[in-house]
Design a protein around this motif. Sequence first.
Motif, PDB file in Angstrom:
ATOM      1  N   LEU A 138       1.229  -0.993  -0.188  1.00  0.00           N
ATOM      2  CA  LEU A 138       0.657   0.042  -0.020  1.00  0.00           C
ATOM      3  C   LEU A 138       1.123   1.558  -0.023  1.00  0.00           C
ATOM      4  O   LEU A 138       1.635   1.750   0.549  1.00  0.00           O
ATOM      5  CB  LEU A 138      -0.696  -0.454   1.792  1.00  0.00           C
ATOM      6  N   LEU A 139       0.057   1.975  -0.548  1.00  0.00           N
ATOM      7  CA  LEU A 139       0.689   3.359  -0.561  1.00  0.00           C
ATOM      8  C   LEU A 139      -0.146   4.340   0.166  1.00  0.00           C
ATOM      9  O   LEU A 139      -0.859   4.911  -0.444  1.00  0.00           O
ATOM     10  CB  LEU A 139       0.901   3.789  -2.394  1.00  0.00           C
ATOM     11  N   CYS A 140       0.860   4.973   1.364  1.00  0.00           N
ATOM     12  CA  CYS A 140      -0.054   6.340   1.791  1.00  0.00           C
ATOM     13  C   CYS A 140       0.715   6.831   2.736  1.00  0.00           C
ATOM     14  O   CYS A 140       1.433   7.668   2.398  1.00  0.00           O
ATOM     15  CB  CYS A 140      -0.397   4.773   3.473  1.00  0.00           C
ATOM     16  N   GLU A 141      -0.826   8.058   2.458  1.00  0.00           N
ATOM     17  CA  GLU A 141      -0.559   9.654   2.619  1.00  0.00           C
ATOM     18  C   GLU A 141      -0.150   9.170   4.541  1.00  0.00           C
ATOM     19  O   GLU A 141      -0.608   8.615   5.266  1.00  0.00           O
ATOM     20  CB  GLU A 141      -1.268  10.267   3.017  1.00  0.00           C
ATOM     21  N   GLU A 142       1.148  10.327   4.942  1.00  0.00           N
ATOM     22  CA  GLU A 142       2.077  10.316   6.684  1.00  0.00           C
ATOM     23  C   GLU A 142       0.471  10.459   7.234  1.00  0.00           C
ATOM     24  O   GLU A 142       0.876   9.582   8.716  1.00  0.00           O
ATOM     25  CB  GLU A 142       2.822  11.393   6.312  1.00  0.00           C
ATOM     26  N   GLU A 162       8.817   9.376  -0.217  1.00  0.00           N
ATOM     27  CA  GLU A 162       9.072  10.614  -0.507  1.00  0.00           C
ATOM     28  C   GLU A 162       7.747  11.477   0.307  1.00  0.00           C
ATOM     29  O   GLU A 162       7.159  10.826   1.088  1.00  0.00           O
ATOM     30  CB  GLU A 162       8.605  11.762  -2.187  1.00  0.00           C
ATOM     31  N   PHE A 163       9.043  12.360   0.689  1.00  0.00           N
ATOM     32  CA  PHE A 163       7.537  13.122   1.792  1.00  0.00           C
ATOM     33  C   PHE A 163       6.459  13.321   1.715  1.00  0.00           C
ATOM     34  O   PHE A 163       5.928  14.127   0.974  1.00  0.00           O
ATOM     35  CB  PHE A 163       8.456  15.311   1.959  1.00  0.00           C
ATOM     36  N   GLY A 164       5.898  12.681   2.928  1.00  0.00           N
ATOM     37  CA  GLY A 164       4.258  13.424   3.132  1.00  0.00           C
ATOM     38  C   GLY A 164       4.126  11.565   2.989  1.00  0.00           C
ATOM     39  O   GLY A 164       3.039  11.565   2.945  1.00  0.00           O
TER      40      GLY A 164
END
Length: 199
Positions: free
Chosen positions: A122-126, A146-148
């Motif tokens: 999964l690619l998740c936002e912070e 990457e950031f966030g």
Amino acid sequence: MAKSYNQKGKILYLERILQGTGENHTVSMQEILDELTEQGISAERKSIYDDMEVLRLFGMDIRYKRGKSGGYYLAGKANGQASANEQGTVDGQCAVKEQREAEPVRVIERKQFQKEEKQIKLLCEEAARPQVQRWFGPQVQYKEKEFGYFTAVVQTAEDPEFYGWLTRMGKSVHIAKPKKAGQAYRDYLKSLAREYKGI
């Protein structure tokens, strides 16, 4: 029936309500209608029956218990999770979510979904990290991107419960790999959308 703001999400709210039930903790049709009304969703009994059939098709073992304290419930559980009436209304901060955050993800009966758990990236936002960690537990492999953003490699079955959680996370969580898992999720959403075509 007049349209309402959350009409297209009705079946997902119904799923949440049923997840909070068990053989000893049922929910009546009137209670279901009342919960949906609190979310700004107007519904008729027939439409709820139709939605339950769709949820059964996707693997939820929904049953009806007769008697004075009877009602609908999800088979395989005794008391279920805390009801919406006990913990709050069924919304983004509802009782079902609170209960899930306190426990590891559960495995429910599946019929037409993959029964075995698969590894999904999964690619998740912070901002979604607390919800992801509470849902899958601390044993999940997390990696900063990457950031966030961060990735989480999880073991989960591709079933209505996982898809329901993923839908509630909105744009903050995406299936990165494998591509087949992402396609299966898109097909699931399309199948739900077809149920509400023309509403």
